[in-house]
Motif scaffolding. Structure first.
Motif, PDB file in Angstrom:
ATOM      1  N   LYS A  44      69.195-156.931  56.237  1.00  0.00           N
ATOM      2  CA  LYS A  44      70.241-157.682  56.934  1.00  0.00           C
ATOM      3  C   LYS A  44      71.569-157.624  56.176  1.00  0.00           C
ATOM      4  O   LYS A  44      72.635-157.452  56.775  1.00  0.00           O
ATOM      5  CB  LYS A  44      69.819-159.139  57.114  1.00  0.00           C
TER       6      LYS A  44
ATOM      7  N   THR B   6      67.467-153.891  62.396  1.00  0.00           N
ATOM      8  CA  THR B   6      67.793-155.317  62.362  1.00  0.00           C
ATOM      9  C   THR B   6      69.276-155.505  62.099  1.00  0.00           C
ATOM     10  O   THR B   6      69.835-154.922  61.172  1.00  0.00           O
ATOM     11  CB  THR B   6      66.975-156.024  61.257  1.00  0.00           C
TER      12      THR B   6
ATOM     13  N   TYR C  46      58.784-153.981  58.880  1.00  0.00           N
ATOM     14  CA  TYR C  46      60.241-154.022  58.752  1.00  0.00           C
ATOM     15  C   TYR C  46      60.838-153.356  59.980  1.00  0.00           C
ATOM     16  O   TYR C  46      60.173-152.589  60.671  1.00  0.00           O
ATOM     17  CB  TYR C  46      60.716-153.255  57.507  1.00  0.00           C
TER      18      TYR C  46
ATOM     19  N   SER D 275      59.993-160.687  51.810  1.00  0.00           N
ATOM     20  CA  SER D 275      61.150-161.494  52.241  1.00  0.00           C
ATOM     21  C   SER D 275      62.454-160.911  51.709  1.00  0.00           C
ATOM     22  O   SER D 275      63.460-160.864  52.424  1.00  0.00           O
ATOM     23  CB  SER D 275      61.020-162.933  51.741  1.00  0.00           C
TER      24      SER D 275
ATOM     25  N   LEU E 282      63.448-157.882  53.773  1.00  0.00           N
ATOM     26  CA  LEU E 282      64.051-158.260  55.060  1.00  0.00           C
ATOM     27  C   LEU E 282      65.498-158.687  54.877  1.00  0.00           C
ATOM     28  O   LEU E 282      66.380-158.296  55.652  1.00  0.00           O
ATOM     29  CB  LEU E 282      63.266-159.398  55.707  1.00  0.00           C
TER      30      LEU E 282
END
Length: 193
Positions: free
Chosen positions: A130, A169, A165, A123, A126
């Protein structure tokens, strides 16, 4: 007695108001014949949930706060380092010399931060991807592409995909990442104040 207390209160208020006049510069506008003082205030962030929140949702949010708090400094560091490397590369005319310089930089970064980054949870990874996009204005994929080339970017993206992943993103502060944005704004506010 009452009069002296009243005068003391008035004096304190006047002294406080006078102090504020000297400590801050204010602007005034004239609106319908009245002079109104204007003040610039920092934005206020109000955090809360509407209605009753389940314990599960509260725990999920608390975990998100912990994760963002842990990885946000790395994203800020990435933005600083990226600027530094862009400036450094701008001074190197030959592509082969830039490649050698970036290999050296990558080796140094791995030596300095690899252990810390490897210890991040899924988590947190990720969220870091971002937040790097938020802080730099570029996805992680675009950064690798710019600094190391398309082949390295493709290899890193393929490796990232193996671990679920995506280096492409993008950060969406008004959509799916609005909770992260709210936490980041609170962190930035606490660091300024």
């Amino acid at each position: 007695m009452k009069r002296s207390i009243f005068l003391s209160v008035i004096f304190c208020l006047i002294a406080n108001f006078s102090f504020c006049q000297y400590a801050h510069t204010h602007k005034a506008i004239i609106f319908e014949g009245d002079t109104l003082a204007t003040y610039n205030c920092k934005p206020i962030i109000i955090v809360g949930f509407r209605g009753k929140v389940s314990q599960k949702n509260q725990n999920r949010y608390n975990k998100l706060v912990r994760n963002v708090t842990k990885v946000y400094p790395y994203a800020r560091l990435a933005a600083v380092k990226l600027k530094e490397y862009d400036n450094m590369l701008a001074l190197i005319p030959k592509k082969s010399d830039r490649d050698i310089a970036m290999k050296s930089v990558e080796k140094q970064l791995r030596k300095e931060y690899a252990k810390e980054i490897e210890n991040l949870t899924f988590s947190q990874g990720l969220i870091l991807i971002k937040l790097i996009d938020r802080e730099t204005g570029k996805t992680s994929y675009a950064i690798v592409d710019d600094l190391r080339g398309k082949m390295h970017a493709f290899c890193y993206q393929t490796l990232a995909k193996l671990f679920k992943y995506d280096l492409k993103t993008q950060y969406d502060p008004k959509g799916k990442d609005k909770d992260i944005e709210q936490i980041v704004l609170m962190l930035e506010d606490s660091q300024q104040g």
